[in-house]
Scaffold this motif. Structure first.
Motif, mmCIF file in Angstrom:
data_model
loop_
_atom_site.group_PDB
_atom_site.id
_atom_site.type_symbol
_atom_site.label_atom_id
_atom_site.label_comp_id
_atom_site.label_asym_id
_atom_site.label_seq_id
_atom_site.Cartn_x
_atom_site.Cartn_y
_atom_site.Cartn_z
ATOM 1 N N GLY A 8 10.387 -17.053 -23.180
ATOM 2 C CA GLY A 8 10.130 -16.157 -22.062
ATOM 3 C C GLY A 8 10.538 -16.738 -20.720
ATOM 4 N N ASP A 9 11.277 -17.856 -20.741
ATOM 5 C CA ASP A 9 11.693 -18.521 -19.496
ATOM 6 C C ASP A 9 13.194 -18.306 -19.291
ATOM 7 O OD1 ASP A 9 12.141 -20.103 -17.310
ATOM 8 O OD2 ASP A 9 11.588 -22.004 -18.277
ATOM 9 N N PRO A 10 13.574 -17.429 -18.339
ATOM 10 C CA PRO A 10 15.007 -17.171 -18.115
ATOM 11 C C PRO A 10 15.758 -18.384 -17.578
ATOM 12 C CG PRO A 10 13.698 -16.158 -16.384
ATOM 13 C CD PRO A 10 12.718 -16.657 -17.409
ATOM 14 N N ILE A 11 15.044 -19.322 -16.969
ATOM 15 C CA ILE A 11 15.723 -20.494 -16.397
ATOM 16 C C ILE A 11 16.357 -21.335 -17.502
ATOM 17 C CG2 ILE A 11 15.426 -22.577 -15.004
ATOM 18 C CD1 ILE A 11 15.200 -19.911 -13.500
ATOM 19 N N ARG A 12 15.724 -21.337 -18.680
ATOM 20 C CA ARG A 12 16.313 -22.083 -19.791
ATOM 21 C C ARG A 12 17.648 -21.462 -20.210
ATOM 22 N NH1 ARG A 12 11.813 -24.438 -24.032
ATOM 23 N NH2 ARG A 12 10.319 -25.209 -22.455
ATOM 24 N N ALA A 13 17.693 -20.122 -20.208
ATOM 25 C CA ALA A 13 18.952 -19.439 -20.530
ATOM 26 C C ALA A 13 20.012 -19.764 -19.491
ATOM 27 C CB ALA A 13 18.729 -17.932 -20.605
ATOM 28 N N VAL A 14 19.604 -19.787 -18.224
ATOM 29 C CA VAL A 14 20.537 -20.146 -17.148
ATOM 30 C C VAL A 14 21.068 -21.567 -17.368
ATOM 31 C CG1 VAL A 14 20.791 -20.581 -14.675
ATOM 32 C CG2 VAL A 14 19.496 -18.592 -15.473
ATOM 33 N N ALA A 15 20.178 -22.483 -17.729
ATOM 34 C CA ALA A 15 20.583 -23.876 -17.944
ATOM 35 C C ALA A 15 21.567 -23.984 -19.093
ATOM 36 C CB ALA A 15 19.352 -24.739 -18.207
ATOM 37 N N VAL A 16 21.344 -23.204 -20.160
ATOM 38 C CA VAL A 16 22.267 -23.215 -21.295
ATOM 39 C C VAL A 16 23.649 -22.721 -20.866
ATOM 40 C CG1 VAL A 16 22.788 -22.190 -23.540
ATOM 41 C CG2 VAL A 16 20.473 -22.971 -23.040
ATOM 42 N N LEU A 36 24.212 -16.860 -27.945
ATOM 43 C CA LEU A 36 23.117 -16.863 -28.917
ATOM 44 C C LEU A 36 22.056 -17.895 -28.544
ATOM 45 C CD1 LEU A 36 25.012 -16.474 -32.333
ATOM 46 C CD2 LEU A 36 23.507 -14.798 -31.220
ATOM 47 N N ILE A 37 22.498 -19.122 -28.184
ATOM 48 C CA ILE A 37 21.539 -20.164 -27.808
ATOM 49 C C ILE A 37 20.790 -19.783 -26.540
ATOM 50 C CG2 ILE A 37 21.311 -22.560 -27.047
ATOM 51 C CD1 ILE A 37 23.625 -23.282 -28.874
ATOM 52 N N ALA A 38 21.519 -19.244 -25.543
ATOM 53 C CA ALA A 38 20.871 -18.837 -24.291
ATOM 54 C C ALA A 38 19.873 -17.707 -24.538
ATOM 55 C CB ALA A 38 21.926 -18.409 -23.273
ATOM 56 N N GLY A 39 20.296 -16.710 -25.335
ATOM 57 C CA GLY A 39 19.399 -15.585 -25.633
ATOM 58 C C GLY A 39 18.171 -16.014 -26.410
ATOM 59 N N ALA A 40 18.365 -16.914 -27.396
ATOM 60 C CA ALA A 40 17.227 -17.390 -28.190
ATOM 61 C C ALA A 40 16.252 -18.177 -27.334
ATOM 62 C CB ALA A 40 17.745 -18.250 -29.346
ATOM 63 N N ALA A 41 16.787 -19.033 -26.413
ATOM 64 C CA ALA A 41 15.909 -19.815 -25.546
ATOM 65 C C ALA A 41 15.058 -18.906 -24.656
ATOM 66 C CB ALA A 41 16.759 -20.773 -24.692
#
Length: 614
Positions: free
Chosen positions: A253-261, A243-248
């Protein structure tokens, strides 16, 4: 150090990830960034494949864990060009897996020490000589030679005047324990003195050490309710991570934030802290002679509210001892005991054997009796040094001798009076009693301090005996005259007030031990039936080790919970920071590795638990 095939695979994958990371960094520093990325991706691939295989196997077993987050983070990092983050996650995953195996191996060392000491051969007297035979060929009645440094292969009794035994592997007792002729010896003890002879009393498969090995093997394969709860929590944590990765990703609109999560959430302290802390607790308890048969009983011990104690062999020593000696005029205490013990050598009755043991402890020289005749349940008659003698109950002895000039002492509840007659007249009385263990009062007070709310006595003895034994102990209830079924009923009734522990040492205690949340057997001298039924076996004949086991269980569970709460808290904070862009994938991977290492090291604190009584 021996490694299983699974360990070798873990080491190989760890080596691949570490080599790929280092080689890629060297290429990056030399200006070959594209080649470095290829190397990192190539090093990540076999770890990802192995992880996917493991996930599929887990799903087939209907198990869902946080390995999925590790696979997602590696896959996402590769897909979005974060090869360096991917290989760091791979290194982190393989390193964490290896570290977990190492930590559990460290935690199990006391159990492994027990298993490693299993004797395979024995030295048996055959036709006047000695022969090395397999322990499986040893039969009750065989005479064995136990050389200095040998591990006693089967349960038996000492057939030499003296022996010195090291019981540390069984009980944690560091000082050597002396033994005399006819003393019982547990298999697994080490001969710390000169060679001595041993008469086998059990076959190897039925001996104490074999039973301990079976219990250890079962304990190693166990899984605590807390571990299963951790598995359930891991599902919730997996959902929270996604949920946190998807929301980020969706909000920025930055997939790298999801990767970091995803990276910072892998792996979770849930799957590391609980098993390491609980297995460390099992190992630590074994070090102090408290064999807990698995993680489930360990966790149950941590929440005990009521303890029910049997009397004989638990609150009391279980072996009659001389309380006092009354002598006729012209006789001495030592002479009365010597005469009784000399004649009682011909009897296997517990009271007779207790008198023989007491005489030897006093250093008295016993005569060899002759013309002995035993009257079961009454006493023994015969000649000692050529003089007629009779030992036994007063009414029995009085039929064979003149009335005593000294009055018959009044027997307290639970005591036994043994009359001794010599040359046709009663020469004295020996009062035998089963005393309360010296350490019981302090042990009960310690249990109260550990949070135990109710402590009860449940015994098959008469009310007068139970009340005499329990007097001054501050128990919350006394149940006397109980059958085995009634003991079970007491356990079931008390379970309404919380988790119940039952402590006993006899065959009649086995049903109650099985009915309790935690059954504890006094295994050093207790019946095999109670030891097999119980969840916990005290390998040393010291009731205060019960408190030690409860202390270790509660501290181990507390350490596990601390590790989980702190680890999850730090991981969630790191995920939030990554979602807001304060952590890049590489930084997140390094931070999560630090969290995992801290969690495992904290869980291993359970190996340093030192109970109040050792």
């Amino acid at each position: 150090m021996n490694h299983t095939n699974e360990d070798r695979v873990k080491i190989a994958l760890l080596a691949i990830a570490a080599t790929g990371l280092v080689l890629g960094l060297i290429l990056l520093l030399s200006g070959q960034e594209n080649v470095a990325r290829l190397i990192w991706a190539a090093a990540t691939a076999p770890i990802l494949v192995a992880l996917l295989v493991q996930i599929v196997r887990s799903l087939l077993r209907r198990e869902l864990g946080l390995d999925i987050v590790a696979a997602l983070s590696m896959s996402a990092a590769l897909a979005f060009g974060e090869a360096l983050a991917a290989v760091i996650v791979a290194l982190m995953y393989t390193g964490g897996s290896f570290l977990e195996s190492f930590a559990e191996g460290r935690a199990r060392r006391e159990m492994h020490a027990l298993l490693a000491r299993v004797p395979r051969m024995a030295t048996r007297y055959v036709d006047g000589g000695l022969k090395e035979v397999s322990v499986d060929d040893v039969l009750p009645g065989d005479l064995l030679l136990i050389r200095q440094g040998d591990v006693v292969p089967v349960d038996g009794t000492v057939a030499s005047p003296h022996a010195v035994l090291n019981m540390s592997a069984l009980t944690g007792e560091s000082l050597p324990v002396p033994a005399s002729r006819d003393d019982a010896v547990l298999s697994g003890a080490t001969n710390a003195g000169d060679a001595f002879d041993l008469v086998a009393t059990r076959e190897a498969r039925d001996s104490t050490y074999a039973g301990i090995v079976r219990l250890v093997e079962n304990a190693q394969a166990s899984k605590a309710p807390m571990s299963r709860l951790a598995d359930q929590w891991s599902v919730g944590f997996l959902v929270l991570t996604l949920l946190i990765a998807g929301a980020a990703w969706w909000l920025t609109g930055d997939p790298i934030r999801a990767v970091a999560v995803l990276v910072v959430a892998t792996p979770c302290p849930l799957i590391l802290a609980v098993p390491v802390a609980l297995v460390a607790g099992l190992s630590r308890a074994a070090h102090f002679g408290v064999l807990i048969k698995g993680a489930r009983p360990l966790e149950n011990m941590a929440r005990i509210q009521t303890i029910i104690l049997d009397k004989t062999g638990t609150l009391t020593d279980g072996r009659p001892q001389i309380a006092s000696v009354l002598c006729a005029e012209g006789e001495t205490e030592d002479e009365i005991v010597r005469l009784a013990a000399s004649l009682d050598q011909a009897s296997k009755h517990p009271i007779a054997q207790a008198i023989v043991t007491a005489a030897r402890q006093r250093g008295l020289e016993l005569a060899l009796p002759s013309d002995t005749r035993e009257f079961p349940g009454d006493g023994v008659s015969g000649n000692v040094g050529g003089t007629p003698a009779v030992v036994g109950g007063y009414s029995f002895v009085a039929r064979h001798a003149e009335a005593a000039r000294l009055p018959l002492p009044e027997a307290e509840a639970g005591s036994v009076i043994v009359a001794v007659a010599v040359a046709g007249r009663i020469a004295g009385y020996i009062v035998m009693a089963d005393p309360v263990r010296e350490e019981v009062v302090e042990m009960l007070a310690g249990l109260r301090r550990e949070g135990v709310q109710r402590i009860l006595l449940a015994t098959g003895d008469r009310a007068a005996v139970a009340e005499r034994i329990a007097g001054g102990l501050g128990l919350d209830g006394i149940h006397s005259g109980l059958t085995p079924d009634q003991k079970v009923l007491v356990v079931l009734t008390e379970r309404k007030n919380g988790a119940v522990m039952m402590v006993g040492d006899g065959v009649n205690d086995a049903p109650a031990l099985a009915a309790a949340d935690v059954g504890v057997a006094m295994g050093a001298r207790g019946a095999a039936a109670s030891a097999e039924t119980a969840d916990v076996v005290l390998l040393v004949d010291r009731i205060e080790r019960l408190r030690s086991g409860i202390e270790i269980a509660r501290h181990s569970r507390r350490i596990a919970m601390e590790s989980v709460v702190v680890g999850i808290g730090l991981s969630v904070l790191a995920m939030i920071a990554a979602a807001f862009g304060y952590l890049q994938p590489v930084e997140g991977a390094l931070l999560q590795e630090a969290i995992d290492v801290a969690v495992i090291l904290n869980a291993l604190r359970a190996l340093r638990i030192t109970p109040s009584v050792v």
